[in-house]
Design a protein around this motif. Structure first.
Motif, PDB file in Angstrom:
ATOM      1  N   THR A 340      -6.763  -4.294  -4.276  1.00 50.35           N
ATOM      2  CA  THR A 340      -5.400  -4.276  -4.809  1.00 50.35           C
ATOM      3  C   THR A 340      -4.870  -2.847  -4.939  1.00 50.35           C
ATOM      4  N   PRO A 342      -3.176   0.598  -4.098  1.00 51.74           N
ATOM      5  CA  PRO A 342      -2.032   0.809  -3.179  1.00 51.74           C
ATOM      6  C   PRO A 342      -2.449   1.424  -1.843  1.00 51.74           C
ATOM      7  N   ALA A 343      -2.067   0.771  -0.752  1.00 54.25           N
ATOM      8  CA  ALA A 343      -2.464   1.239   0.582  1.00 54.25           C
ATOM      9  C   ALA A 343      -1.662   2.464   1.021  1.00 54.25           C
ATOM     10  N   GLU A 344      -0.545   2.715   0.387  1.00 45.78           N
ATOM     11  CA  GLU A 344       0.291   3.848   0.776  1.00 45.78           C
ATOM     12  C   GLU A 344       0.279   4.957  -0.269  1.00 45.78           C
ATOM     13  N   ASN A 402      -2.241  -6.791   1.173  1.00 43.89           N
ATOM     14  CA  ASN A 402      -2.555  -5.381   0.902  1.00 43.89           C
ATOM     15  C   ASN A 402      -3.970  -5.038   1.333  1.00 43.89           C
ATOM     16  N   ASN A 405      -4.385  -3.787   4.941  1.00 43.57           N
ATOM     17  CA  ASN A 405      -3.731  -2.477   5.064  1.00 43.57           C
ATOM     18  C   ASN A 405      -4.588  -1.373   4.439  1.00 43.57           C
ATOM     19  N   LEU A 406      -5.182  -1.671   3.295  1.00 39.88           N
ATOM     20  CA  LEU A 406      -6.021  -0.681   2.616  1.00 39.88           C
ATOM     21  C   LEU A 406      -7.270  -0.375   3.435  1.00 39.88           C
TER      22      LEU A 406
END
Length: 446
Positions: A340, A342-344, A402, A405-406
């Motif tokens: 969970t 944040p990927a960005e 998410n 992406n992470l």
């Protein structure tokens, strides 16, 4: 269409003389596609100008690098290209027979050198006798300095044959040759040796090795009073100032690691390592001297920046790709990836840039005594990312979109620090897992 008129030819000739070599080549290619009397006349003018420049390159070879900024960005005196063109015209136009003999290069080199030296001396005279023609807006002190450089160019032609040996490991005979050249330079003018070093430096693609020439110059002076130690000052001071600028750039990068500055930072670290190494091996400044203090200060600052980059990058990786244990679970319980996160997160980009720069500069950084810290930190970072991704790809969508992406961002970090195969493996396993779950992604890794 008629050929060029006399007025047009004069105007075009003046224009052609002024364009850079690269532009002249492109112009020749463009004109070759045209079909007219004017195009043929223009093509002939371009061809003549091109050949004239080839002859100029032969005759003025020892001084031509003085008219271009150094590729490594080192601050040096750069003389106007227009002045070079004018000096060649002034020196060569009265001697058409001699210029044609320059075409014999390769078959009668000794003759070519003698002819070329005549053109160099003629150019030096032109600078002094007709400054309003060759360099009308040039300060007198710069014109005189350039004239001396032209006068010393024949010595530089001889020096060019030995330059590579002098910056490696010259033997006694080779050092003796250098000593003779400096003695001859001193006979021409009191600052002749310093100007000769300036010419040699212009022919060296990298700045740090100039310290070897300077050291040999000082050794020569110790035996023949050719070059005093004080004349080393301007070169060494400028070199250290340029190094200080690069140290500051490394510090700025570590404070704000931008991706577009990674390559420049790696280059700056390499520059600093080369200069500081050469200072220690050649100049050998006393610890309490200004040069010694500067070398020590920059060495320590770069060590601190390398360690700071490793620490910040490692902390960011652990924070952005967290491995957590369930609440109330024993310490021996296995940690699981928190997908969970944040990927960005901007810290991911910072980690990639910091650790990526350190990885690319790893060979250079051995100069700064941080190799042990680098190896341990990188090993821990890779181990953390491998554990995070190996466990994460087993349940990539547990936390929704998410998660994948992470995991891809973790693969990006692995790639940035040189672990390309591990990075590809993560993406392949992730894509296979998503495909099995009917959620294949088009994402791929280079």
């Amino acid at each position: 269409m008629s050929a060029l008129t006399a007025a047009q030819a004069a105007g075009v000739a003046q224009l052609v003389e002024m364009v850079p070599d690269a532009v002249l080549t492109r112009l020749a290619e463009a004109v070759s596609l045209m079909h007219s009397a004017r195009a043929e006349a223009l093509a002939q003018m371009i061809a003549l100008e091109g050949r004239d420049r080839e002859r100029r390159a032969i005759a003025f070879g020892p001084v031509i690098p003085l008219f271009d900024a150094r590729a490594d960005g080192f601050p040096t005196e750069v003389y106007p290209r227009r002045t070079l063109a004018r000096l060649w015209k002034l020196a060569s136009v009265p001697e058409p027979g001699l210029t044609e003999r320059l075409d014999m290069i390769g078959t009668e080199d000794a003759v070519i050198h003698r002819i070329s030296d005549q053109f160099l001396r003629a150019a030096a005279r032109a600078l002094r006798e007709t400054p309003e023609v060759c360099w009308p807006d040039g300060p007198e002190v710069r014109r005189e300095r350039l004239a001396r450089l032209f006068e010393l160019a024949p010595l530089m032609r001889r020096a060019a044959e030995r330059l590579e040996q002098w910056i490696q490991r010259p033997d006694e005979d080779q050092v003796a040759e250098l000593r003779v050249l400096f003695a001859q330079a001193a006979e021409q003018h009191p600052d002749g040796p310093e100007r000769l070093v300036e010419l040699m430096f212009a022919h060296m693609p990298e700045a740090p090795p100039v310290l070897r020439i300077l050291t040999l110059s000082a050794e020569a002076a110790a035996h023949s009073d050719v070059l005093s130690n004080s004349e080393l000052g301007p070169f060494v001071d400028t070199l250290l100032a340029a190094t200080e600028t690069r140290v500051a750039a490394v510090e700025a990068f570590v404070a704000a690691p931008a991706r577009d500055q990674v390559r420049a930072t790696v280059s700056a670290i390499g520059w600093c390592a080369d200069v500081l190494r050469e200072m220690r091996l050649t100049v050998k400044p006393e610890p309490g001297s200004a040069w010694g203090a500067a070398v020590q200060d920059m060495q320590l600052r770069l060590e601190r920046q390398a360690v700071a980059a490793l620490e910040t990058g490692s902390d960011n990786v652990e924070r952005c790709f967290p491995l957590v244990r369930p609440k109330l679970a024993p310490k021996t319980a296995s940690a699981s990836p928190d997908l969970t996160a944040p990927a960005e997160a901007p810290e991911i980009e910072a980690a990639m840039n910091l650790l990526g720069a350190i990885d690319q500069a790893r060979v250079t950084l051995t100069e700064f005594g941080v190799e042990g810290v680098r190896q341990a930190t990188m090993k821990a970072v890779i181990s953390h990312l491998v554990e995070f991704t190996e466990k994460g790809v087993l349940k990539p969508t547990e936390a929704g979109p998410n998660g994948p992406n992470l995991l891809r961002r973790a693969a990006d970090v692995l790639r940035a620090i040189g672990e390309k195969e591990l990075s590809r493996a993560v993406v392949r396993r992730l894509d296979a897992r998503l495909s099995d779950a009917g959620m294949a992604s088009s994402g791929a890794i280079a």
